[in-house]
Design a protein around this motif. Structure first.
Motif, short mmCIF file in Angstrom:
data_model
loop_
_atom_site.label_atom_id
_atom_site.label_comp_id
_atom_site.label_asym_id
_atom_site.label_seq_id
_atom_site.Cartn_x
_atom_site.Cartn_y
_atom_site.Cartn_z
N ILE A 122 28.85 34.90 17.44
CA ILE A 122 28.99 34.67 18.88
C ILE A 122 30.10 33.66 19.12
N ASN A 123 31.01 34.01 20.04
CA ASN A 123 32.12 33.12 20.38
C ASN A 123 32.07 32.82 21.88
N TYR A 124 32.02 31.53 22.20
CA TYR A 124 31.99 31.10 23.60
C TYR A 124 33.37 30.59 23.99
N GLN A 125 33.81 31.00 25.17
CA GLN A 125 35.08 30.51 25.68
C GLN A 125 34.91 30.13 27.15
N GLN A 126 35.38 28.95 27.51
CA GLN A 126 35.29 28.53 28.90
C GLN A 126 36.38 29.19 29.72
N VAL A 127 35.99 29.70 30.89
CA VAL A 127 36.93 30.29 31.84
C VAL A 127 36.74 29.58 33.18
N SER A 128 37.81 28.98 33.69
CA SER A 128 37.75 28.26 34.97
C SER A 128 38.57 28.99 36.02
N PHE A 129 38.14 28.88 37.28
CA PHE A 129 38.81 29.53 38.40
C PHE A 129 39.19 28.49 39.46
N LEU A 130 40.38 28.65 40.00
CA LEU A 130 40.77 27.92 41.21
C LEU A 130 41.21 28.96 42.23
N LEU A 131 40.43 29.10 43.30
CA LEU A 131 40.76 30.04 44.37
C LEU A 131 41.32 29.23 45.53
N ILE A 132 42.64 29.38 45.74
CA ILE A 132 43.35 28.57 46.73
C ILE A 132 44.12 29.50 47.66
N GLY A 133 43.57 29.75 48.83
CA GLY A 133 44.25 30.65 49.77
C GLY A 133 44.46 32.03 49.18
N LYS A 134 45.74 32.45 49.08
CA LYS A 134 46.07 33.77 48.54
C LYS A 134 46.34 33.72 47.04
N ASN A 135 46.02 32.58 46.43
CA ASN A 135 46.29 32.41 45.00
C ASN A 135 45.00 32.22 44.21
N LEU A 136 44.92 32.92 43.10
CA LEU A 136 43.83 32.72 42.15
C LEU A 136 44.45 32.28 40.82
N ILE A 137 43.97 31.14 40.31
CA ILE A 137 44.43 30.65 39.01
C ILE A 137 43.22 30.63 38.07
N THR A 138 43.34 31.32 36.95
CA THR A 138 42.29 31.31 35.95
C THR A 138 42.79 30.60 34.69
N PHE A 139 41.91 29.88 34.06
CA PHE A 139 42.26 29.12 32.86
C PHE A 139 41.36 29.56 31.71
N GLN A 140 41.98 30.09 30.67
CA GLN A 140 41.25 30.45 29.45
C GLN A 140 41.33 29.32 28.45
N GLU A 141 40.27 29.15 27.69
CA GLU A 141 40.26 28.10 26.67
C GLU A 141 41.19 28.43 25.51
N ASP A 142 41.26 29.70 25.12
CA ASP A 142 42.14 30.09 24.01
C ASP A 142 43.02 31.26 24.42
N SER A 143 43.77 31.78 23.47
CA SER A 143 44.82 32.76 23.79
C SER A 143 44.38 34.21 23.66
N LYS A 144 43.15 34.46 23.26
CA LYS A 144 42.75 35.85 23.06
C LYS A 144 42.63 36.58 24.40
N GLU A 145 42.84 37.89 24.36
CA GLU A 145 42.83 38.71 25.56
C GLU A 145 41.39 39.04 25.96
N ILE A 146 41.00 38.68 27.18
CA ILE A 146 39.65 38.98 27.65
C ILE A 146 39.63 39.71 29.00
N PHE A 147 40.82 39.87 29.61
CA PHE A 147 40.87 40.50 30.93
C PHE A 147 41.66 41.80 30.93
N SER A 148 41.73 42.49 29.81
CA SER A 148 42.58 43.68 29.72
C SER A 148 42.18 44.76 30.72
N SER A 149 40.87 44.97 30.90
CA SER A 149 40.42 46.01 31.84
C SER A 149 40.79 45.65 33.27
N ILE A 150 40.70 44.37 33.62
CA ILE A 150 41.07 43.93 34.97
C ILE A 150 42.57 44.13 35.20
N LYS A 151 43.36 43.81 34.21
CA LYS A 151 44.82 43.95 34.33
C LYS A 151 45.22 45.41 34.46
#
Length: 352
Positions: A122-151
């Protein structure tokens, strides 16, 4: 397996001190920028040294995905650009931060845990969100791809994400993270079944360590999912209507049903870990009983034999059997017959 403990370097530091609490990373922070609208789409790969201030005024929906939060100077740069206070940035770089959501009027901050399986662990990775107006900023803890389906969905023309902006995109990412939890449930179920089979069919004392590790994994998982359940209530109770409106309320209600199902499954798995401990200790007890049973049978067989050897070992002068030239062989024969009779008796009684 990662344990979520408060970092020792933060002890005694004033609130708002930005310290990265994770393991040392050897990669540069990577930025993925998706600017989109109903009819427009643009994708850029940037590095943390480039100026990204243009996204505040490009009149598009923007999703900036940041891979890596270990560069404190870059995180501070993001904070200055979007007026994010240091208490939020502190939580953002504290990768042991538990799940939370904070409404700061001008922006929304969310911390979630993405859970995956890497090399059967099991691997845990923190994902943080900043929703600011028309901008969404997401922060991944490491570099592995976790949003491929969304992209992939975002790159598809006329997709719901493009039509509904960063609010729907935020929902889609959260939903994607929750969907991964179902695969973790399946992983835990399979692991529990394998452990149970191994304990019953091929018992080893080393299995105790595996069971305790499994119990710890399920406890952490349940702690995270119940935190998810608590913050997910805020999405459809109207508390965050200024960010998501009423249009996404049914989507978040469906998301809440998912997390309820995950929490219920997590409770069952946690119960399985306790059952595995009981099975383990029962197996130990059964093994001890089996050994004691065999030793008792052997001891019982030797009781009449010991009697015979003791009888003929006495130093009485007048024992007629002692003068028989074949007495030794007769005695061995009697002993052998006694052993056979007792074994047959034990077998019929199913004691052996």
């Amino acid at each position: 397996m990662k344990k979520f403990n408060y970092h020792k370097e933060k002890i005694g530091m004033p609130p708002g001190t930005i310290i990265y609490t994770g393991e040392k990373k050897d990669f540069d922070i990577k930025l993925e920028l998706y600017s989109f609208g109903d009819k427009v789409f643009d994708k850029k790969i940037l590095n943390h040294l480039e100026d990204i201030s243009f996204i505040k005024n490009n009149n598009k929906f923007n999703w900036l995905n940041v891979k890596g939060v270990h560069n404190i100077e870059f995180i501070k740069k993001i904070g200055e650009l979007f007026n994010i206070d240091n208490l939020i940035l502190e939580d953002l770089t504290n990768v042991s931060q538990m799940v939370k959501i904070e409404d700061r009027d001008s922006y929304l901050f969310i911390v979630l845990k993405d859970i995956g399986i890497v090399s059967e662990k099991i691997n845990y990775q923190q994902v943080s969100f900043l929703l600011i107006g028309k901008n969404l900023i997401t922060f991944q803890e490491d570099s592995k791809e976790i949003f491929s389906s969304i992209k992939n969905r975002l790159e598809t023309p006329d997709s719901k994400i493009r039509k509904n902006g960063v609010e729907y995109l935020t929902y889609a990412i959260i939903d994607n993270i929750f969907d991964n939890y179902f695969s973790i449930i399946d992983f835990f179920n399979k692991k529990a079944d394998d452990l149970e089979y191994n304990i019953l069919k091929n018992f080893k004392e080393e299995y105790l360590e595996e069971i305790l590790r499994f119990k710890e994994e399920t406890s952490i998982f349940n702690k995270i999912t119940y935190s998810m359940k608590e913050i997910n209530l805020k999405f459809f109770t109207g508390e965050l209507s200024s960010y998501f409106g009423k249009g996404l309320k049914n989507y978040f209600r469906d998301l809440y049903d998912h997390i309820n199902s995950i929490c219920y499954s997590g409770e069952i798995i946690n119960s399985k870990s306790l059952e595995l401990l009981q099975i383990y200790y029962t197996s130990i007890s059964n093994n001890i009983n089996s050994v004691m049973k065999i030793l008792t049978i052997i001891s019982t067989i030797f009781i009449p034999l010991s009697f015979l050897t003791g009888l003929y070992g006495m130093n009485f002068k007048h024992m007629p059997e002692l003068e028989n030239p074949n007495g030794y062989f007769y005695t061995l024969g009697v002993m052998f017959i006694i052993i056979i009779i007792m074994i047959i008796y034990f077998k019929k009684k199913k004691w052996w």
